[in-house]
Design a protein around this motif. Structure first.
Motif, PDB file in Angstrom:
ATOM      1  N   UNK A  98       0.425  -1.464  -0.163  1.00 12.43           N
ATOM      2  CA  UNK A  98      -0.032   0.274   0.086  1.00 12.43           C
ATOM      3  C   UNK A  98       0.790   1.145  -0.151  1.00 12.43           C
ATOM      4  N   UNK A  99       2.156   1.251   0.971  1.00 13.54           N
ATOM      5  CA  UNK A  99       2.784   2.519   1.448  1.00 13.54           C
ATOM      6  C   UNK A  99       3.572   2.635  -0.678  1.00 13.54           C
ATOM      7  N   UNK A 100       4.168   1.552  -1.644  1.00 10.33           N
ATOM      8  CA  UNK A 100       4.309   1.934  -2.742  1.00 10.33           C
ATOM      9  C   UNK A 100       3.192   2.351  -3.304  1.00 10.33           C
ATOM     10  N   UNK A 101       2.121   2.249  -4.105  1.00  8.65           N
ATOM     11  CA  UNK A 101       0.804   2.479  -4.621  1.00  8.65           C
ATOM     12  C   UNK A 101       0.825   3.864  -3.372  1.00  8.65           C
ATOM     13  N   UNK A 102       1.213   4.023  -2.923  1.00 13.25           N
ATOM     14  CA  UNK A 102       0.785   5.672  -1.894  1.00 13.25           C
ATOM     15  C   UNK A 102       1.834   6.428  -2.271  1.00 13.25           C
ATOM     16  N   UNK A 103       3.050   6.368  -2.651  1.00  9.81           N
ATOM     17  CA  UNK A 103       4.080   6.885  -3.551  1.00  9.81           C
ATOM     18  C   UNK A 103       4.947   6.451  -2.726  1.00  9.81           C
ATOM     19  N   UNK A 104       5.526   6.029  -1.748  1.00  8.25           N
ATOM     20  CA  UNK A 104       6.467   5.909  -0.474  1.00  8.25           C
ATOM     21  C   UNK A 104       7.112   4.244  -1.107  1.00  8.25           C
ATOM     22  N   UNK A 105       8.093   4.775  -2.122  1.00 11.33           N
ATOM     23  CA  UNK A 105       9.189   4.277  -3.389  1.00 11.33           C
ATOM     24  C   UNK A 105       9.833   3.613  -2.137  1.00 11.33           C
ATOM     25  N   UNK A 106      10.460   3.939  -0.797  1.00 12.64           N
ATOM     26  CA  UNK A 106      11.509   2.936  -0.199  1.00 12.64           C
ATOM     27  C   UNK A 106      10.773   2.261   0.880  1.00 12.64           C
ATOM     28  N   UNK A 107       9.524   1.946   0.356  1.00 14.68           N
ATOM     29  CA  UNK A 107       8.994   0.421   1.221  1.00 14.68           C
ATOM     30  C   UNK A 107       9.867  -1.199   0.654  1.00 14.68           C
ATOM     31  N   UNK A 108       9.657  -1.789   1.135  1.00 17.07           N
ATOM     32  CA  UNK A 108      10.811  -3.130   0.786  1.00 17.07           C
ATOM     33  C   UNK A 108       9.556  -3.745  -0.352  1.00 17.07           C
ATOM     34  N   UNK A 109      10.060  -4.085  -1.357  1.00 13.66           N
ATOM     35  CA  UNK A 109       8.711  -4.933  -1.915  1.00 13.66           C
ATOM     36  C   UNK A 109       8.401  -6.496  -1.422  1.00 13.66           C
ATOM     37  N   UNK A 110       8.981  -6.692  -0.092  1.00 15.13           N
ATOM     38  CA  UNK A 110       8.814  -7.880   0.706  1.00 15.13           C
ATOM     39  C   UNK A 110       9.191  -8.136   1.748  1.00 15.13           C
ATOM     40  N   UNK A 111       8.384  -8.795   3.019  1.00 17.50           N
ATOM     41  CA  UNK A 111       9.084  -8.509   4.096  1.00 17.50           C
ATOM     42  C   UNK A 111      10.058  -9.914   4.029  1.00 17.50           C
ATOM     43  N   UNK A 112       9.918 -10.595   3.056  1.00 19.43           N
ATOM     44  CA  UNK A 112      11.737 -11.597   2.131  1.00 19.43           C
ATOM     45  C   UNK A 112      12.972 -10.856   2.340  1.00 19.43           C
ATOM     46  N   UNK A 113      12.657  -9.656   2.282  1.00 19.93           N
ATOM     47  CA  UNK A 113      13.651  -8.462   2.356  1.00 19.93           C
ATOM     48  C   UNK A 113      15.680  -8.556   3.557  1.00 19.93           C
ATOM     49  N   UNK A 114      14.043  -9.701   4.574  1.00 23.78           N
ATOM     50  CA  UNK A 114      14.487  -9.305   6.180  1.00 23.78           C
ATOM     51  C   UNK A 114      15.903 -10.878   6.145  1.00 23.78           C
TER      52      UNK A 114
END
Length: 120
Positions: A98-114
């Motif tokens: 949702x954050x990415x859809x709202x234009x916040x492009x710094x959100x991880x693509x997935x929680x798998x980034x951990x």
């Protein structure tokens, strides 16, 4: 200078009492930036008693008004869990998306980034 600008300036100079007094009425009226800042204060215990459930409530209101930072912060809460909130990677991914859809492009693509970072 608007009350929003004054409130944010107070927040960034760590005058949390003034920030709360100026931003809370704006947050109640529906200003998403004020809502997110109030949420940050409850999330981190800045000038108020830390209360993650109150923070989540304000983040959700802000997110519903299209504020991507709030959605991203919700993703972070659900990614790792917090006082009384269990970690839920599916919920985290929902908020990050949702954050990415709202234009916040710094959100991880997935929680798998951990996993990729070697944290989880």
């Amino acid at each position: 200078m608007s009350d929003l600008d004054k409130g944010l300036a107070a927040f960034y100079t760590e005058d949390y009492t003034t920030a709360l007094n100026l931003l809370k009425p704006l947050a109640v009226e529906g200003n998403p930036e004020a809502q997110c800042t109030i949420a940050n204060m409850y999330h981190l215990g800045l000038g108020v008693e830390r209360n993650i459930l109150e923070a989540i409530a304000w983040y959700v209101k802000s997110s519903e008004r299209g504020y991507g930072v709030a959605s991203n912060n919700l993703g972070g809460i659900y990614l790792t869990g917090d006082e009384g909130v269990r970690a839920d990677r599916t919920e985290a991914d929902k908020w990050f998306q949702k954050a990415r859809e709202q234009g916040f492009l710094h959100s991880p693509l997935s929680s798998d980034y951990l996993k990729l970072a070697g944290v989880a």
